[in-house]
Scaffold this motif. Structure first.
Motif, mmCIF file in Angstrom:
data_model
loop_
_atom_site.group_PDB
_atom_site.id
_atom_site.type_symbol
_atom_site.label_atom_id
_atom_site.label_comp_id
_atom_site.label_asym_id
_atom_site.label_seq_id
_atom_site.Cartn_x
_atom_site.Cartn_y
_atom_site.Cartn_z
ATOM 1 N N UNK A 113 3.304 15.369 41.727
ATOM 2 C CA UNK A 113 1.872 15.696 41.711
ATOM 3 C C UNK A 113 1.129 14.839 40.691
ATOM 4 N N UNK A 114 1.681 14.716 39.486
ATOM 5 C CA UNK A 114 1.024 13.927 38.446
ATOM 6 C C UNK A 114 0.913 12.465 38.848
ATOM 7 N N UNK A 115 1.955 11.921 39.449
ATOM 8 C CA UNK A 115 1.923 10.525 39.889
ATOM 9 C C UNK A 115 0.879 10.318 40.984
ATOM 10 N N UNK A 116 0.820 11.253 41.919
ATOM 11 C CA UNK A 116 -0.176 11.153 42.992
ATOM 12 C C UNK A 116 -1.598 11.208 42.438
ATOM 13 N N UNK A 117 -1.836 12.098 41.474
ATOM 14 C CA UNK A 117 -3.170 12.230 40.896
ATOM 15 C C UNK A 117 -3.593 10.950 40.172
ATOM 16 N N UNK A 118 -2.688 10.369 39.381
ATOM 17 C CA UNK A 118 -3.031 9.142 38.667
ATOM 18 C C UNK A 118 -3.280 7.989 39.646
ATOM 19 N N UNK A 119 -2.480 7.921 40.687
ATOM 20 C CA UNK A 119 -2.659 6.853 41.673
ATOM 21 C C UNK A 119 -3.959 7.028 42.440
#
Length: 457
Positions: A113-119
């Motif tokens: 989730x965190x990676x998707x949000x930053x991307x």
């Protein structure tokens, strides 16, 4: 798929390891496994800070940090905060002279989730950036400036000393908060151009540290970040180099409503990433790092002329670092009394150097601080990004303390002798306003408020 290599544990790294990778679009990735607790930290450093700003548009890097939390193509409004906190994570962002960073610490099973949000915001923030979000965050930043700088005792000291220590036109002359006038002048197009220039994958380092599966983590990073296009239009930062010594004592007296007289000074010191900078850090730790330091013992314990005395290092990679001295006087003690004592202690230190006991204590103190930073997944992720962005090699983060422990007493004495001199400092002297002046200032402020309210009717 991204290319990468695995680093083995280096001597002095405490057994910590990191792997480095680079996506086809230029995004640099650093991974570090740590299965001690079921959490993972995501840290993203963009190579942009206030040193990249131009005259008339100061504060834009910090303003943009706030805009990054205002929504993107798939995440509306305050959704970034809501999704991370709803998943049990924490998050924030900060801006400095040399970088802007964003970070989340998540339960390990919520890493994707965190990676998707930053991307999503790296790749699509412009889809959501509009006048409404711009005005909203402009007001937030202006209010932050009022609360942290303009309306608190000694609040503008950092801004004033920085402007003294770095000459007009120098990229570090202004602080990341920016001026009210420049914040008002920033346009939506300024913000959009800023994003296009600096918020590209090839201008960023992403680190992920904690209870991770590196192969799976790298696959997620490729999935979400891999299609974001690179951008090659970033201008090089302006040259921040200066002579080793200022050559004169720069001085400003500030009369404000403050609780006590204060002496603050900024000494020009070696740039971060050098052995001389590590020596300077040790020198300032011996002189003013805590209640066992020389200045605290002299001013607070022995002379009782001060209630607080500290000396710390602001490490900077693109310009001379600053040795930051902060002393608050006791009672009616005059600043010249304090200043004379400080110069006596600095001269004695330059003449004698640190004792073996002082060196051992200072090195232990800096080692403990290093362990504190690398002891958490979030701290380690941040340090890996810092060394990758500022020095090109994240592995240096894992051996930083070893370099400090190798510095000799002679090197510490040398940096004190050549740099901690009266002709190499900018000085700020705070003098409290007399009671009648305070009353007049308060009356003027009330009158101004009344006029503003009347004009708003």
């Amino acid at each position: 798929m991204p290319m990468g290599h695995t680093a083995t544990a280096q001597a002095g790294s405490g057994g910590l390891t990191a792997t480095e990778h680079r996506l086809a679009n230029g995004l640099r990735v650093v991974l570090s496994e740590d299965h001690l607790t079921p959490v993972a930290a995501v840290c993203l450093w963009y190579d942009v800070g206030s040193r990249h700003e131009v005259k008339g548009r100061t504060g834009l890097a910090h303003l943009f940090e706030h805009l990054m939390f205002q929504g993107s193509a798939q995440v509306k409004g305050n959704g970034h905060f809501e999704l991370v906190q709803g998943a049990g994570g924490s998050l924030n962002g900060t801006t400095s002279f040399e970088r802007t960073n964003y970070f989340e610490t998540m339960p390990a099973h919520q890493l994707e989730l965190a990676l998707w949000l930053e991307a999503d915001r790296m790749g699509s923030l412009l889809a959501a950036l509009d006048e409404e979000s711009m005005e909203n965050q402009r007001d937030v930043v202006k209010n932050e400036r009022r609360q942290r700088y303009d309306n608190v005792p000694y609040g503008t000291a950092f801004e004033k000393l920085t402007a003294l220590a770095y000459p007009e036109g120098h990229p570090y002359h202004h602080t990341p908060i920016g001026s009210m006038a420049d914040l008002d002048a920033a346009t939506l197009e300024d913000a959009r151009q800023f994003f296009r220039t600096y918020y590209a994958p090839n201008n960023a380092v992403l680190s992920v540290v904690g209870d991770i599966d590196p192969e799976q983590t790298l696959a997620w990073i490729e999935k979400y970040f891999g299609s974001i296009p690179s951008h090659d239009g970033k201008p090089a930062p302006r040259d921040g180099s200066l002579p080793d010594v200022i050559g004169e004592q720069l001085r400003e007296i500030v009369e404000e409503e403050v609780p006590a007289r204060a002496l603050m000074a900024a000494y020009r010191l070696p740039q971060d990433g050098t052995r001389a900078c590590d020596a300077a850090d040790l020198a300032l730790t011996v002189l003013g790092g805590g209640e066992s330091s020389r200045l605290y013992n002299r001013l607070v314990r022995r002379d009782r002329t001060a209630v607080a005395a500290g000396f710390g290092l602001l490490r900077l990679a693109g310009a001379p670092s600053l040795g930051w001295l902060d002393v608050k006087t006791s009672g009616d003690v005059e600043v010249p009394v304090i200043e004379t004592a400080i110069d006596e202690e600095l001269a004695r230190f330059a003449e004698e150097g640190p004792t073996a006991e002082e060196m051992e204590r200072a090195q232990a103190q800096l080692e403990r601080e290093w362990l504190d930073r690398l002891g958490t997944v979030a701290g380690r992720a941040d340090e890996l990004c810092r060394y990758a962005v500022l020095f090109g090699d994240p592995q240096l983060a894992l051996t930083a303390v070893q370099r400090v422990l190798e510095v000799t007493a002679e090197e510490v004495q040398e940096v004190a002798k050549t740099r901690l001199r009266p002709d190499n400092r900018a000085v700020l002297v705070y003098e409290p306003l007399a009671p009648e002046a305070q009353d007049a200032e308060e009356a003027a402020a009330v009158a101004g408020t009344d006029e503003n309210e009347e004009a708003a009717k």
